[in-house]
Design a protein around this motif. Structure first.
Motif, PDB file in Angstrom:
ATOM      1  N   LEU A 121       0.149   7.284  25.783  1.00  0.00           N
ATOM      2  CA  LEU A 121      -0.328   8.493  25.118  1.00  0.00           C
ATOM      3  C   LEU A 121      -0.290   8.327  23.603  1.00  0.00           C
ATOM      4  N   HIS A 122       0.795   7.778  23.082  1.00  0.00           N
ATOM      5  CA  HIS A 122       0.924   7.562  21.643  1.00  0.00           C
ATOM      6  C   HIS A 122      -0.190   6.641  21.146  1.00  0.00           C
ATOM      7  N   CYS A 123      -0.428   5.542  21.877  1.00  0.00           N
ATOM      8  CA  CYS A 123      -1.478   4.595  21.476  1.00  0.00           C
ATOM      9  C   CYS A 123      -2.861   5.234  21.542  1.00  0.00           C
ATOM     10  N   ALA A 124      -3.109   6.037  22.557  1.00  0.00           N
ATOM     11  CA  ALA A 124      -4.406   6.693  22.697  1.00  0.00           C
ATOM     12  C   ALA A 124      -4.634   7.677  21.548  1.00  0.00           C
ATOM     13  N   ILE A 154      -7.672   6.728  14.414  1.00  0.00           N
ATOM     14  CA  ILE A 154      -8.312   5.615  13.710  1.00  0.00           C
ATOM     15  C   ILE A 154      -9.830   5.737  13.817  1.00  0.00           C
ATOM     16  N   ARG A 155     -10.311   6.017  15.019  1.00  0.00           N
ATOM     17  CA  ARG A 155     -11.751   6.127  15.225  1.00  0.00           C
ATOM     18  C   ARG A 155     -12.363   7.271  14.433  1.00  0.00           C
ATOM     19  N   SER A 156     -11.635   8.366  14.305  1.00  0.00           N
ATOM     20  CA  SER A 156     -12.190   9.523  13.598  1.00  0.00           C
ATOM     21  C   SER A 156     -11.938   9.459  12.094  1.00  0.00           C
ATOM     22  N   GLY A 157     -11.210   8.423  11.650  1.00  0.00           N
ATOM     23  CA  GLY A 157     -10.948   8.263  10.221  1.00  0.00           C
ATOM     24  C   GLY A 157      -9.870   9.168   9.692  1.00  0.00           C
TER      25      GLY A 157
END
Length: 67
Positions: free
Chosen positions: A48-51, A57-60
């Motif tokens: 969950l933490h990694c997700a 990261i993907r959303s900036g």
């Protein structure tokens, strides 16, 4: 990771004038069950933490920090 082999125990039985060996599964001990539940819980939290971090990261939205 390999799945654990089921633990079996042999129970001697005298049936119809002959000795037989009846196999049955040995139930998990409470200690093993507790360990398995803890490992699953820790693994789930890590996933969950990694997700969540990946989504940031993907959303900036993740601020770059030095570790």
């Amino acid at each position: 990771m390999k799945a654990a082999q089921p633990e079996l125990r042999g129970i001697p039985q005298f049936d119809s004038g002959r000795w037989k060996l009846r196999l049955e599964r040995v139930p998990f001990s409470a200690e093993k069950q507790t360990l398995i539940v803890r490992l699953i819980s820790v693994f789930s939290r890590c996933v969950l933490h990694c997700a969540l971090r990946l989504e940031k990261i993907r959303s900036g939205r993740l601020e770059q920090t030095s570790s």
